[in-house]
Design a protein around this motif. Sequence first.
Motif, PDB file in Angstrom:
ATOM      1  N   LYS A  30      -2.462  -4.367  10.289  1.00  0.00           N
ATOM      2  CA  LYS A  30      -2.083  -3.874   8.965  1.00  0.00           C
ATOM      3  C   LYS A  30      -2.648  -4.756   7.860  1.00  0.00           C
ATOM      4  CE  LYS A  30       2.245  -1.707  10.370  1.00  0.00           C
ATOM      5  NZ  LYS A  30       3.714  -1.770  10.288  1.00  0.00           N
ATOM      6  N   LEU A  31      -2.547  -6.069   8.044  1.00  0.00           N
ATOM      7  CA  LEU A  31      -3.062  -6.986   7.036  1.00  0.00           C
ATOM      8  C   LEU A  31      -4.570  -6.863   6.883  1.00  0.00           C
ATOM      9  CD1 LEU A  31      -0.960 -10.181   7.789  1.00  0.00           C
ATOM     10  CD2 LEU A  31      -0.855  -8.771   5.740  1.00  0.00           C
ATOM     11  N   ARG A  32      -5.263  -6.689   8.009  1.00  0.00           N
ATOM     12  CA  ARG A  32      -6.728  -6.551   7.940  1.00  0.00           C
ATOM     13  C   ARG A  32      -7.130  -5.259   7.238  1.00  0.00           C
ATOM     14  NH1 ARG A  32      -8.678  -8.882  13.802  1.00  0.00           N
ATOM     15  NH2 ARG A  32      -8.689 -11.057  13.171  1.00  0.00           N
ATOM     16  N   SER A  33      -6.394  -4.180   7.496  1.00  0.00           N
ATOM     17  CA  SER A  33      -6.726  -2.924   6.829  1.00  0.00           C
ATOM     18  C   SER A  33      -6.455  -3.016   5.332  1.00  0.00           C
ATOM     19  CB  SER A  33      -5.954  -1.762   7.446  1.00  0.00           C
ATOM     20  OG  SER A  33      -4.579  -1.881   7.178  1.00  0.00           O
ATOM     21  N   GLU A  34      -5.369  -3.689   4.958  1.00  0.00           N
ATOM     22  CA  GLU A  34      -5.098  -3.891   3.532  1.00  0.00           C
ATOM     23  C   GLU A  34      -6.158  -4.769   2.889  1.00  0.00           C
ATOM     24  OE1 GLU A  34      -1.169  -5.381   2.891  1.00  0.00           O
ATOM     25  OE2 GLU A  34      -0.228  -3.691   3.904  1.00  0.00           O
ATOM     26  N   SER A  35      -6.641  -5.741   3.628  1.00  0.00           N
ATOM     27  CA  SER A  35      -7.674  -6.626   3.111  1.00  0.00           C
ATOM     28  C   SER A  35      -8.972  -5.864   2.847  1.00  0.00           C
ATOM     29  CB  SER A  35      -7.922  -7.757   4.102  1.00  0.00           C
ATOM     30  OG  SER A  35      -8.978  -8.570   3.691  1.00  0.00           O
ATOM     31  N   ILE A  36      -9.302  -4.966   3.767  1.00  0.00           N
ATOM     32  CA  ILE A  36     -10.523  -4.174   3.607  1.00  0.00           C
ATOM     33  C   ILE A  36     -10.402  -3.234   2.416  1.00  0.00           C
ATOM     34  CG2 ILE A  36     -11.899  -2.362   4.695  1.00  0.00           C
ATOM     35  CD1 ILE A  36     -11.345  -3.779   7.362  1.00  0.00           C
ATOM     36  N   GLY A  38      -8.635  -3.758  -0.175  1.00  0.00           N
ATOM     37  CA  GLY A  38      -8.555  -4.529  -1.406  1.00  0.00           C
ATOM     38  C   GLY A  38      -7.160  -4.549  -1.994  1.00  0.00           C
ATOM     39  N   THR A  39      -6.163  -4.105  -1.238  1.00  0.00           N
ATOM     40  CA  THR A  39      -4.796  -4.086  -1.753  1.00  0.00           C
ATOM     41  C   THR A  39      -3.990  -5.301  -1.327  1.00  0.00           C
ATOM     42  OG1 THR A  39      -4.049  -2.797   0.153  1.00  0.00           O
ATOM     43  CG2 THR A  39      -4.731  -1.575  -1.805  1.00  0.00           C
ATOM     44  N   LEU A  40      -4.585  -6.200  -0.582  1.00  0.00           N
ATOM     45  CA  LEU A  40      -3.898  -7.408  -0.124  1.00  0.00           C
ATOM     46  C   LEU A  40      -3.918  -8.432  -1.246  1.00  0.00           C
ATOM     47  CD1 LEU A  40      -2.598  -8.686   2.400  1.00  0.00           C
ATOM     48  CD2 LEU A  40      -4.828  -9.633   2.913  1.00  0.00           C
ATOM     49  N   LYS A  41      -2.766  -8.850  -1.712  1.00  0.00           N
ATOM     50  CA  LYS A  41      -2.724  -9.775  -2.831  1.00  0.00           C
ATOM     51  C   LYS A  41      -2.157 -11.126  -2.435  1.00  0.00           C
ATOM     52  CE  LYS A  41      -2.716  -6.227  -6.165  1.00  0.00           C
ATOM     53  NZ  LYS A  41      -3.779  -6.040  -6.953  1.00  0.00           N
ATOM     54  N   LYS A  42      -0.859 -11.224  -2.331  1.00  0.00           N
ATOM     55  CA  LYS A  42      -0.227 -12.512  -2.096  1.00  0.00           C
ATOM     56  C   LYS A  42      -0.378 -12.987  -0.661  1.00  0.00           C
ATOM     57  CE  LYS A  42       3.278 -12.063  -5.636  1.00  0.00           C
ATOM     58  NZ  LYS A  42       4.713 -12.019  -5.928  1.00  0.00           N
ATOM     59  N   VAL A  46      -2.013 -15.207   5.040  1.00  0.00           N
ATOM     60  CA  VAL A  46      -1.173 -14.914   6.199  1.00  0.00           C
ATOM     61  C   VAL A  46      -2.021 -14.511   7.402  1.00  0.00           C
ATOM     62  CG1 VAL A  46       0.660 -13.396   7.049  1.00  0.00           C
ATOM     63  CG2 VAL A  46       0.757 -14.267   4.736  1.00  0.00           C
ATOM     64  N   ILE A  47      -3.172 -13.946   7.161  1.00  0.00           N
ATOM     65  CA  ILE A  47      -4.039 -13.504   8.263  1.00  0.00           C
ATOM     66  C   ILE A  47      -4.373 -14.678   9.177  1.00  0.00           C
ATOM     67  CG2 ILE A  47      -6.319 -12.576   8.831  1.00  0.00           C
ATOM     68  CD1 ILE A  47      -6.099 -10.856   6.310  1.00  0.00           C
ATOM     69  N   ARG A  48      -4.686 -15.810   8.601  1.00  0.00           N
ATOM     70  CA  ARG A  48      -5.026 -16.996   9.383  1.00  0.00           C
ATOM     71  C   ARG A  48      -3.863 -17.405  10.276  1.00  0.00           C
ATOM     72  NH1 ARG A  48      -6.624 -22.187   6.146  1.00  0.00           N
ATOM     73  NH2 ARG A  48      -8.516 -21.003   5.897  1.00  0.00           N
ATOM     74  N   TRP A  49      -2.647 -17.407   9.728  1.00  0.00           N
ATOM     75  CA  TRP A  49      -1.483 -17.842  10.497  1.00  0.00           C
ATOM     76  C   TRP A  49      -1.117 -16.840  11.581  1.00  0.00           C
ATOM     77  CZ3 TRP A  49      -1.582 -22.592   9.785  1.00  0.00           C
ATOM     78  CH2 TRP A  49      -1.816 -23.142   8.534  1.00  0.00           C
TER      79      TRP A  49
END
Length: 69
Positions: A30-36, A38-42, A46-49
Motif C-alpha cells: 500500500k505504501l509503495r502504491s501511494e508513493s508511486i 504521489g499521495t504519500l506525504k508524512k 516508513v517504507i524503509r522500516w
Amino acid sequence: MSRNRTKTLRQFNDQDLKDKLSDLKVDLAKLRSESIKGTLKKEAGVIRWKRRDIARILTLMNERTGAKR
C-alpha cells in the motif's frame, strides 16, 4: 503501528510471525502504491522500516528452521 523489536519477535510462535509478515507485506504494498501515485506525504520514511521489519522476521524464521547453506 510500532516498530518491531527482535526481542519481542522472538517471543512469537511461527504462526504469529507468518501473520505479522503477511500484514507487513500488505502495508508495504500500500505504501509503495501511494508513493508511486504521489499521495504519500508524512509516511515517506516508513517504507524503509517496513522493509527492515520484514527482513527481521524472515531472518528469525530462517534461524528457527535451521536453514544452512
